[in-house]
Design an enzyme around this catalytic site. Sequence first.
Site, mmCIF file in Angstrom:
data_model
loop_
_atom_site.group_PDB
_atom_site.id
_atom_site.type_symbol
_atom_site.label_atom_id
_atom_site.label_comp_id
_atom_site.label_asym_id
_atom_site.label_seq_id
_atom_site.Cartn_x
_atom_site.Cartn_y
_atom_site.Cartn_z
ATOM 1 N N HIS A 117 -3.468 -6.517 -12.543
ATOM 2 C CA HIS A 117 -4.164 -7.174 -12.188
ATOM 3 C C HIS A 117 -5.521 -7.850 -12.354
ATOM 4 O O HIS A 117 -5.954 -8.054 -11.474
ATOM 5 C CB HIS A 117 -4.045 -6.518 -10.866
ATOM 6 C CG HIS A 117 -2.427 -5.922 -10.061
ATOM 7 N ND1 HIS A 117 -2.682 -5.866 -8.671
ATOM 8 C CD2 HIS A 117 -1.204 -6.849 -10.425
ATOM 9 C CE1 HIS A 117 -0.703 -5.623 -8.740
ATOM 10 N NE2 HIS A 117 -0.129 -5.756 -9.636
ATOM 11 N N CYS A 149 -16.272 -24.894 -11.972
ATOM 12 C CA CYS A 149 -16.590 -25.130 -14.295
ATOM 13 C C CYS A 149 -17.077 -26.988 -14.565
ATOM 14 O O CYS A 149 -17.580 -27.282 -12.615
ATOM 15 C CB CYS A 149 -14.699 -25.440 -13.801
ATOM 16 S SG CYS A 149 -15.053 -25.341 -15.807
ATOM 17 N N ASN A 214 -0.963 11.147 -3.494
ATOM 18 C CA ASN A 214 -1.137 9.978 -2.927
ATOM 19 C C ASN A 214 -0.975 11.084 -1.288
ATOM 20 O O ASN A 214 -0.265 11.777 -0.583
ATOM 21 C CB ASN A 214 0.179 9.049 -2.752
ATOM 22 C CG ASN A 214 -0.677 7.306 -2.552
ATOM 23 O OD1 ASN A 214 -1.338 7.006 -2.994
ATOM 24 N ND2 ASN A 214 0.022 7.260 -1.484
HETATM 25 P P1 OAD Z 1 -2.388 -0.235 -1.742
HETATM 26 O O1 OAD Z 1 -3.693 0.011 -0.850
HETATM 27 O O2 OAD Z 1 -1.352 -0.926 -1.334
HETATM 28 O O3 OAD Z 1 -2.218 1.674 -1.679
HETATM 29 C C1 OAD Z 1 -3.030 2.412 -1.760
HETATM 30 C C2 OAD Z 1 -2.294 4.305 -1.668
HETATM 31 O O4 OAD Z 1 -3.634 4.966 -1.849
HETATM 32 C C3 OAD Z 1 -1.666 4.268 -0.265
HETATM 33 O O5 OAD Z 1 -1.237 4.780 -0.024
HETATM 34 C C4 OAD Z 1 -2.879 5.117 0.796
HETATM 35 O O6 OAD Z 1 -2.746 5.821 1.674
HETATM 36 C C5 OAD Z 1 -3.212 6.039 -0.628
HETATM 37 N N1 OAD Z 1 -4.752 6.833 -0.918
HETATM 38 C C6 OAD Z 1 -6.316 6.043 0.164
HETATM 39 N N2 OAD Z 1 -7.078 6.042 -0.571
HETATM 40 C C7 OAD Z 1 -6.472 7.426 -0.968
HETATM 41 C C8 OAD Z 1 -7.080 9.252 -1.612
HETATM 42 N N3 OAD Z 1 -8.775 9.154 -2.081
HETATM 43 N N4 OAD Z 1 -6.848 10.337 -2.732
HETATM 44 C C9 OAD Z 1 -5.144 9.902 -2.430
HETATM 45 N N5 OAD Z 1 -3.542 9.108 -1.861
HETATM 46 C C10 OAD Z 1 -5.425 8.043 -0.855
HETATM 47 O O7 OAD Z 1 -3.148 -0.215 -3.064
HETATM 48 P P2 OAD Z 1 -2.599 -0.332 -3.900
HETATM 49 O O8 OAD Z 1 -1.074 0.292 -4.412
HETATM 50 O O9 OAD Z 1 -3.102 -0.244 -5.587
HETATM 51 O O10 OAD Z 1 -3.389 -6.728 -5.807
HETATM 52 O O11 OAD Z 1 -1.996 -1.788 -4.507
HETATM 53 C C11 OAD Z 1 -0.840 -2.493 -4.902
HETATM 54 C C12 OAD Z 1 -1.720 -4.467 -4.793
HETATM 55 O O12 OAD Z 1 -1.398 -4.778 -3.661
HETATM 56 C C13 OAD Z 1 -3.414 -4.604 -5.513
HETATM 57 O O13 OAD Z 1 -3.417 -4.188 -6.809
HETATM 58 C C14 OAD Z 1 -3.656 -5.114 -4.961
HETATM 59 C C15 OAD Z 1 -2.741 -5.197 -3.706
HETATM 60 O O14 OAD Z 1 -2.552 -6.569 -2.695
HETATM 61 C C16 OAD Z 1 -3.610 -7.526 -6.190
HETATM 62 O O15 OAD Z 1 -5.075 -8.109 -6.357
HETATM 63 C C17 OAD Z 1 -3.337 -8.652 -6.487
#
Ligand code: OAD
Length: 246
Positions: A117, A149, A214
């Site tokens: 990303h 820019c 998770n």
């Molecule tokens: P999410 O916020 O969707 O998921 C994060 C997950 O981590 C959740 O299921 C939480 O419960 C879990 N979590 C949080 N803190 C934790 C910890 N300390 N230990 C274990 N688990 C924990 O984030 P992503 O899956 O990264 O896109 O989201 C994917 C994409 O959606 C991101 O890259 C972003 C967003 O829109 C863009 O910016 C393009």
Amino acid sequence: AEIKHAADLLRNARSVVALTGAGVSTPSGIPDFRGPEGAWTRVDPSEVASLQNFLRNPRAFYDWFRPLLDRVLSAAPNAAHYALAALEEQNVLKAIITQNFDGLHQRAGSREVYELHGHLRTSTCPECERQIPTRVLLPKIRRGDPPRCSCGHPLKPDVVLFDEMLPRGLYWLARRAVEHADVIIVAGTSLEVFPVNELPAIGLRHGAKLIIINTGPTYMDGRAEAVIRTDVALALPQLVEQATGA
Ligand code: OAD
């Protein structure tokens, strides 16, 4: 018991790949998107984090982005990042596929990191494709002015927004890594965003086993060999220690 089982899997693995998301950086003070305090519980992501929105209203984009950028710039890697770096150092972990753009895996010492990303190191003009180091733009961003820019168009940080393509070469490297993995560690991601959320299933089809760490549920939990519902900053160091003695 789940950590012990996961450590046994790692001990017998030749090629391990990690797939990480915002949850590995919440212990560093960077909010996630879909956790209980996540950014998307307050705003609709397509309203702010899309290229379409950026082009229509760069100021609104930067109003959303500025606090996140400040959090990232003042953050440091945590125990989860360091545990994965140690696992690579031991030649067990072959690559980290990450959805994070905070650069914390590299700062913890990880070398093979596929940032699917994007990242914050540079920003690009969507019109003429000129690229500039983001740090040069910080004073302007902090004053609340979208940086521009030399051609006059607003510059966009090189993070992948909702309606944008993933960096193609990196996506294929990530696919190849999961296809060759015998264990995939999925950590701190809700697995809700396509196409990264398909990588675990692609790995399974090629014979990999899944370890999921998770605090919240994911749609792959039922197909995982081990599901560890603990803070990654506690679970990953324990897992790596039990698997390698490091
Ligand atoms: P999410 O916020 O969707 O998921 C994060 C997950 O981590 C959740 O299921 C939480 O419960 C879990 N979590 C949080 N803190 C934790 C910890 N300390 N230990 C274990 N688990 C924990 O984030 P992503 O899956 O990264 O896109 O989201 C994917 C994409 O959606 C991101 O890259 C972003 C967003 O829109 C863009 O910016 C393009």
